[in-house]
Scaffold this motif. Structure first.
Motif, short mmCIF file in Angstrom:
data_model
loop_
_atom_site.label_atom_id
_atom_site.label_comp_id
_atom_site.label_asym_id
_atom_site.label_seq_id
_atom_site.Cartn_x
_atom_site.Cartn_y
_atom_site.Cartn_z
N LEU A 158 0.83 -1.20 0.00
CA LEU A 158 0.00 0.00 0.00
C LEU A 158 0.87 1.26 0.00
N ILE A 159 1.91 1.28 0.81
CA ILE A 159 2.80 2.44 0.85
C ILE A 159 3.48 2.63 -0.51
N ARG A 166 2.32 1.76 -3.43
CA ARG A 166 1.34 2.26 -4.40
C ARG A 166 1.00 3.73 -4.17
N LEU A 167 1.00 4.16 -2.92
CA LEU A 167 0.68 5.56 -2.64
C LEU A 167 1.79 6.50 -3.08
N PHE A 168 3.04 6.08 -2.94
CA PHE A 168 4.16 6.96 -3.23
C PHE A 168 4.74 6.80 -4.63
#
Length: 78
Positions: A72-73, A75-77
């Motif tokens: 998730l991290i 994909r967010l960054f």
């Protein structure tokens, strides 16, 4: 030497399970999956130690959740 091999094997298993349970498609190679599993285990270990100086191994479920958090991290960054 066996600790390193154990970390690689468990990292592969944890990484594959984290990719399987994460919703959506996760495009990664074999070595990235191993790194995800090892990183997820380390992240879960740091979270579950709660600031104590001694380091305890996290459970399998916490390691999978740590791997999913890293996906998730990422994909967010990126």
């Amino acid at each position: 030497m066996l600790n390193i091999i154990g970390a690689i094997v468990s990292g592969a298993i944890i990484g594959v399970l984290a990719r399987f349970f994460f919703p959506g498609e996760v495009d990664m190679g074999f070595f990235a999956t191993i790194a995800l599993g090892v990183g997820g285990s380390l992240l879960a270990g740091l979270v579950t130690s709660r600031g104590r100086s001694d380091f305890h191994r996290a459970g399998c479920l916490a390691s999978i959740l740590g791997g999913m958090a890293l996906i998730l991290i990422g994909r967010l960054f990126f």
